[in-house]
Design an enzyme around this catalytic site. Structure first.
Site, PDB file in Angstrom:
ATOM      1  CG  ASP A  98      -1.924   0.967   1.341  1.00 56.76           C
ATOM      2  OD1 ASP A  98      -2.178   1.638   0.330  1.00 56.76           O
ATOM      3  OD2 ASP A  98      -2.526   1.116   2.431  1.00 56.76           O
ATOM      4  CG  ASP A 104      -8.886   4.225   2.021  1.00 56.46           C
ATOM      5  OD1 ASP A 104      -8.158   3.988   1.043  1.00 56.46           O
ATOM      6  OD2 ASP A 104      -8.488   4.188   3.196  1.00 56.46           O
TER       7      ASP A 104
END
Ligand code: GLA
Length: 455
Positions: A189, A273
Site C-alpha cells: 500500500d 478508500d
C-alpha cells in the site's frame, strides 16, 4: 550499500537522509516506453479477443486460467486499527463456522497496524508484541487449520499509511519473512502523503513495486501480490507529460494502472478508500468505467474491499454493492465482522449463483451498456456463452424498467432464457422486451442464456 538506521521509529520524519539514500537506490529502473505501449496494445488485443470469444463456444481448456478474482476478508474496513492475534483467530473461527470457504473465500488478510513501532536491528519486520505476542507464523498456522490462508500488509515506503515501519530498502528480507511465516497474500500500500513522496517519478514508483513483486515470487510463485497504489504514479506521469512532442494519447486512468500486471500484481486498487455509504459505493462504481481493458485472467481492477454488512447500508444496498462487485470481476474481499454475521448479510455474501459470475473463467469485467440517469445496465459475458445482466436503480424511488435485447448490445436474432439470481428463479424466455421493477438502491441481476435457434 549503506545500511539504514535501524532505530527509525514510526513516522520519524527527521531521518530524511536515509530516505534519500533509499530513493537513489531504487532509481535503477530505466523507463522503457516502448515496452509499456506494447503492453497496452497486447492487453487491448487480449480484451478484444476475450469479448469476441464470449459468445462463441470455441475456447479450449488451455485458454482457461484458474486465476479468477481472489476472495477473502480484510481487517481494515470494519476494525481499522483495532486488530490483534486474538481477533484474527476469532475471525477465522467465524469464517469457518459460517462455512465461508465453501462459498469460495480463502484469504484472511491482516491490514495495517500489526507491526511494532520499529524494525528489528537487522531490518526485518516485527509484530506488535502486545497485540501479536506470538508473532505471525502461529497465526498463519491457526488460520490454515480453519481452512483459510493468512494474508499480510506492508508498504513500498519508509512508513505505512497508518505510520508504521514499512519495507523500502528491505524488499528481499520482508518478502522472505512473509513467505517463511506462511502468508499467501500481501497487500502493498502506497501513501505518498505519509512519506513526503509526491515528487517521485512514475518510473520510480513502478520500480519499487517491481522489486518487491519479484522478491515475493522468488519465495512463493503463487503468492497473491495485491497492489494498492491508487493511481498516484499515473498522476505524477500526467503532471510531467511532455507537451511537445506529446506522448501518444492514452486514457489517463488506464495509464495509471497499466503497469500493475507487468510488475506481478494480481489485483490493483483503482480508487481511494471506500466507505459504507451508498454515495461512496456509487462514486467508486463510476471510477471503474474504462478500466475493463486491463482486466483478464489473473489480473483484476480492485474497487476496494467490500462494505457489505458495515455501517448503515440497507439490505438492498448490500445486495446491489455485492452484485456490482461480482459483475465488475472485482476481488471479493469481505470487510465485515465475521464473528457474528446477520442472516441476511450471510445470504448476500454466500449467494453461489452470484459468486459464480465473479469466478467465471472468462474473467471479463462488466461494461455499462445503458444509462438514463437513475437506471444503469451492466453486462458481463460468461465462459459458457451466457451473459450476466445487472440492472441498477441509483435513484430514490422504485422504477419500472423495460429494455430490449438490442438496447443491451446483444444479437436480436437469438432467443434467450432469463434467470433471476437473487430470487433463484427461471423466468422463461426473454421476449422482445424485458420488464422488471427495481427498488431504490437495488438491482435486478439476471443470467441470460442463448437458446440455440434463430427467430
Ligand atoms: C490506506 C488504504 C486502506 C488501508 C489503510 C491502512 O488508506 O487505502 O485500504 O489499507 O491505508 O492504513
Amino acid at each position: 550499500m549503506v545500511m539504514p538506521p535501524y532505530s527509525l521509529k514510526r513516522m520519524d520524519k527527521t531521518k530524511n537522509s536515509f530516505f534519500n539514500h533509499r530513493k537513489t537506490f531504487l532509481y535503477t529502473g530505466t523507463s522503457n516506453n516502448m515496452k509499456k505501449y506494447l503492453t497496452i496494445i497486447i492487453l487491448g488485443l487480449i480484451c478484444i479477443f476475450n469479448l469476441g470469444c464470449s459468445q462463441a463456444t470455441s475456447i479450449t481448456d488451455e485458454q482457461i486460467s484458474p486465476q479468477t478474482p481472489p476472495m477473502g476478508w480484510n481487517s481494515w474496513n470494519h476494525f481499522k486499527r483495532k486488530i490483534s492475534a486474538k481477533l484474527v483467530k476469532e475471525i477465522a473461527d467465524g469464517a469457518k463456522r459460517h462455512k465461508l470457504n465453501e462459498a469460495g473465500y480463502k484469504y484472511l488478510v491482516i491490514d495495517d497496524v500489526w507491526q511494532a513501532d520499529a524494525l528489528n536491528p537487522d531490518g526485518t519486520l516485527a509484530a506488535n508484541p502486545e497485540t501479536f505476542p506470538d508473532g505471525i507464523a502461529p497465526l498463519a498456522e491457526y488460520v490454515r487449520q480453519c481452512g483459510f490462508e493468512l494474508g499480510i500488509y506492508s508498504s513500498p515506503n519508509l512508513f505505512t499509511c497508518a505510520g508504521y515501519p514499512a519495507t523500502l530498502g528491505f524488499e528481499e528480507k520482508h518478502a522472505k519473512q512473509f513467505a517463511d511465516w506462511g502468508c499467501k497474500f500481501v497487500k502493498y500500500d502506497f501513501c505518498p502523503n505519509r512519506n513526503d513522496e509526491y515528487h517521485l517519478s512514475y518510473e520510480t514508483v513502478i520500480e519499487r513495486y517491481r522489486v518487491f513483486g519479484e522478491a515475493l515470487r522468488s519465495n512463493d510463485p503463487d503468492i497473491i501480490f495485491a497492489i494498492c497504489e491508487k493511481g498516484f504514479a499515473g498522476k505524477i506521469r500526467d503532471r510531467n507529460r511532455p507537451k511537445n512532442p506529446p506522448v501518444p494519447p492514452l486514457d489517463k486512468r488506464i495509464r495509471a494502472f497499466v503497469w500493475c500486471k507487468d510488475v506481478g500484481g494480481v489485483m490493483w486498487r483503482t480508487t481511494m478508500d471506500i466507505k459504507p455509504t451508498w454515495e461512496k459505493i456509487m462514486q467508486i462504481l463510476d471510477q471503474q468505467e474504462g478500466l475493463e481493458v486491463l482486466c483478464g485472467p489473473g489480473a483484476f481492477n480492485d474497487p476496494d474491499m467490500l462494505e457489505v454488512g458495515n455501517g448503515d447500508l440497507t439490505l438492498t444496498e448490500n445486495r446491489a454493492h455485492f452484485s456490482l462487485w461480482c459483475v465488475l470481476n472485482a476481488p471479493l474481499m469481505l470487510g465485515n465482522d465475521l464473528r457474528d454475521i446477520p442472516k441476511n448479510v450471510l445470504k448476500v455474501i454466500t449467494n453461489k449463483e452470484v459468486i459464480a459470475l465473479n469466478q467465471d473463467p472468462l474473467c471479463v469485467q462488466a461494461k455499462k451498456v445503458f444509462d438514463n440517469g437513475d437506471i444503469e445496465i451492466f453486462t458481463k459475458p460468461l465462459f459458457n456463452g451466457d451473459i450476466a445482466v445487472c440492472v441498477l436503480n441509483r435513484g430514490p424511488a422504485r422504477k419500472n424498467v423495460t429494455f430490449s435485447i438490442e438496447q443491451i448490445g446483444l444479437d436480436s436474432k437469438t432467443n434467450y432464457n432469463a434467470r433471476d439470481l437473487w430470487r433463484h428463479k427461471d423466468l422463461g424466455q426473454f421476449q422482445e422486451k424485458f420488464k422488471t421493477s427495481v427498488r431504490s438502491h437495488d438491482i435486478t441481476l439476471l443470467r441470460i442464456s442463448p437458446i440455440n435457434k434463430t427467430k
